[in-house]
Scaffold this active site. Structure first.
Site, PDB file in Angstrom:
ATOM      1  N   GLN A 165       0.833  -1.195   0.000  1.00 25.79           N
ATOM      2  CA  GLN A 165       0.000   0.000   0.000  1.00 25.79           C
ATOM      3  C   GLN A 165       0.875   1.254   0.000  1.00 25.79           C
ATOM      4  OE1 GLN A 165      -3.295  -0.219  -0.300  1.00 25.79           O
ATOM      5  NE2 GLN A 165      -3.632   2.007  -0.320  1.00 25.79           N
ATOM      6  N   ALA A 185      -5.322   5.274  -0.672  1.00 28.18           N
ATOM      7  CA  ALA A 185      -5.310   5.495   0.780  1.00 28.18           C
ATOM      8  C   ALA A 185      -3.902   5.383   1.335  1.00 28.18           C
ATOM      9  CB  ALA A 185      -6.206   4.474   1.467  1.00 28.18           C
ATOM     10  N   SER A 190      -6.269   1.440   4.381  1.00 36.09           N
ATOM     11  CA  SER A 190      -6.967   0.877   3.222  1.00 36.09           C
ATOM     12  C   SER A 190      -7.714  -0.388   3.606  1.00 36.09           C
ATOM     13  CB  SER A 190      -5.970   0.555   2.108  1.00 36.09           C
ATOM     14  OG  SER A 190      -6.603  -0.179   1.072  1.00 36.09           O
ATOM     15  N   HIS A 192      -8.241  -2.770   1.740  1.00 39.06           N
ATOM     16  CA  HIS A 192      -7.583  -3.903   1.108  1.00 39.06           C
ATOM     17  C   HIS A 192      -6.604  -4.593   2.053  1.00 39.06           C
ATOM     18  CE1 HIS A 192      -9.148  -3.686  -2.964  1.00 39.06           C
ATOM     19  NE2 HIS A 192      -9.018  -2.370  -2.928  1.00 39.06           N
ATOM     20  N   ASP A 199     -11.661  -5.826  -5.746  1.00 37.34           N
ATOM     21  CA  ASP A 199     -12.103  -4.986  -6.856  1.00 37.34           C
ATOM     22  C   ASP A 199     -12.294  -5.836  -8.106  1.00 37.34           C
ATOM     23  OD1 ASP A 199     -11.764  -2.730  -5.230  1.00 37.34           O
ATOM     24  OD2 ASP A 199      -9.660  -2.533  -5.829  1.00 37.34           O
ATOM     25  N   GLU A 243     -17.091   4.205  -6.340  1.00 34.71           N
ATOM     26  CA  GLU A 243     -16.319   3.076  -6.846  1.00 34.71           C
ATOM     27  C   GLU A 243     -17.222   1.850  -6.943  1.00 34.71           C
ATOM     28  OE1 GLU A 243     -12.874   2.515  -4.444  1.00 34.71           O
ATOM     29  OE2 GLU A 243     -11.903   4.364  -5.121  1.00 34.71           O
ATOM     30  N   TRP A 245     -16.844  -0.755  -8.415  1.00 30.43           N
ATOM     31  CA  TRP A 245     -16.080  -1.998  -8.545  1.00 30.43           C
ATOM     32  C   TRP A 245     -15.561  -2.528  -7.206  1.00 30.43           C
ATOM     33  CZ3 TRP A 245     -14.472   2.729 -10.683  1.00 30.43           C
ATOM     34  CH2 TRP A 245     -13.482   3.411  -9.951  1.00 30.43           C
ATOM     35  N   HIS A 246     -15.689  -1.732  -6.148  1.00 30.99           N
ATOM     36  CA  HIS A 246     -15.101  -2.085  -4.857  1.00 30.99           C
ATOM     37  C   HIS A 246     -16.152  -2.719  -3.946  1.00 30.99           C
ATOM     38  CE1 HIS A 246     -12.180  -1.446  -1.477  1.00 30.99           C
ATOM     39  NE2 HIS A 246     -13.305  -1.509  -0.786  1.00 30.99           N
TER      40      HIS A 246
END
Length: 376
Positions: A165, A185, A190, A192, A199, A243, A245-246
């Site tokens: 990240q 981020a 984040s 993630h 995603d 977003e 896609w997230h």
């Protein structure tokens, strides 16, 4: 009959009568004597000194309520206070950092190969996700494929180490020349990094926008425990642009409630906080199942926090990564027996886990993620 004989009979009868009268008087007198003596010998019997003469008031219970056999009974569970930083409902954003490091990750492509899944793929084998998130994610994509026969989906963003990240963040700063990134981020902030988020992109236009066939995924993802984490409507709260896609895993009950009530995770965390254990719990039903959700503040001054949990009923405890724990009760469902306890931050990692983490970090640092649609 002569007069002399009659007089004799009368005399005998008279004598007999007199005798009977005398006997009767004697009997009456005798009885009277005994009765008199009886009454003269009678006396009042005093009350026993051992007898409580206080009036006894007999009361009849007025509460005739019958206990509810279905009433939930709670017991105390001791939870590591630091576990408030872990779980499916952790809030990770620009204000709340994620503290991880021992995530149970699996390679998406390796799992697809083992399970003979061909309806979607990931960029390469270094793209990982939490083990318990892989199954609902795959089921969602499989159901999408069975409906539209569309196999163009690709996972291009999944778990990231803090180091990776950091790399993405610095690359974005170098590209834009800005002092702070608005697209990536900061390391530690984040979603993630939790392993709970991923995603989508697609192999035709490389631009997943949740429209066309993919609209079905964005509208039905809550049925599998996912939410579209960032929308334009909630940008003022999430501080992140739209977003589509997230996707973020939170579990089916919470995904349902958030979606049907149009709440982002920030709003949901605040809502649950308004339903502490000692007050009214958040209760709702979905797909024939009843759920109960409540909040328990963490005891930050102690190593352990006491969390009330139901007995004989399935429940889950998740930290909110802010100030406590969220308990989810699956009413009417039996407890789930776990094969092995979940590790806590206080437990030491095994050498195998450390080696696995190092290998994952090394492989991810060497991989390139698409810069299109880079998100938080």
């Amino acid at each position: 009959m002569s007069k002399q004989k009659i007089s004799k009979k009368k005399s005998i009868r008279r004598a007999k009568t007199m005798t009977e009268v005398v006997i009767s008087l004697v009997l009456v007198g005798t009885c009277g004597f005994f009765v008199k003596n009886t009454f003269s010998n009678m006396r009042d019997v005093e009350a026993s000194p051992y007898f409580d003469q206080t009036d006894i008031e007999v009361t009849t219970p007025t509460d005739t309520t019958v206990p509810d056999p279905n009433q939930t009974i709670y017991e105390s569970s001791q939870v590591n206070t630091t576990d408030k930083f872990r779980g499916d409902l952790v809030l990770v954003n620009e204000q709340h950092q994620y503290f991880g490091g021992d995530e149970d990750l699996v390679s998406i492509t390796d799992m697809n190969y083992e399970n003979e899944v061909s309806c979607y793929t990931a960029v390469d084998s270094t793209y990982t996700i939490l083990r318990h998130v892989y199954e609902p994610m795959t089921k969602m994509v499989q159901d999408f494929y069975d409906k539209y026969y569309n196999d163009t989906l690709i996972i291009y963003g999944s778990y990231r180490t803090t180091e990776f990240q950091q790399q993405l963040y610095e690359e974005d700063l170098a590209q834009t020349g800005d002092g702070e990134s608005t697209r990536v981020a900061k390391p530690g902030f984040s979603e993630h990094e939790t392993g709970l988020a991923f995603d989508f992109t697609e192999s035709v236009n490389h631009d997943y926008d949740g429209t066309g066939d993919f609209e079905w995924i964005n509208k039905n993802c809550y049925k599998y425990g996912f939410v579209v984490r960032y929308t334009e409507e909630k940008q003022r709260l999430t501080k992140i642009q739209n977003e589509p896609w997230h996707f973020r895993y939170v579990g089916i009950p919470h995904a349902y409630y958030m979606t049907t009530n149009n709440l982002c995770l920030e709003e949901y965390i605040d809502l649950v906080r308004e339903h502490p254990y000692d007050k009214d719990h958040l209760e709702f039903s979905y797909d024939g199942n009843d759920y109960e959700v409540y909040f328990v503040a963490s005891d930050d001054g102690a190593e352990k926090t006491t969390v009330p949990v139901p007995t004989g009923t399935r429940y889950e405890i998740s930290g909110n990564n802010v100030d406590g724990f969220i308990v989810t009760v699956y009413k009417g469902q039996k407890p789930v027996v776990e094969e092995a306890p979940t590790k806590s931050f206080d437990d030491e990692d095994t050498d195998a886990e450390e080696n696995s983490t190092e290998d994952t970090e090394a492989s991810e640092d060497s991989s390139d993620e698409s810069s299109d649609g880079e998100d938080y």
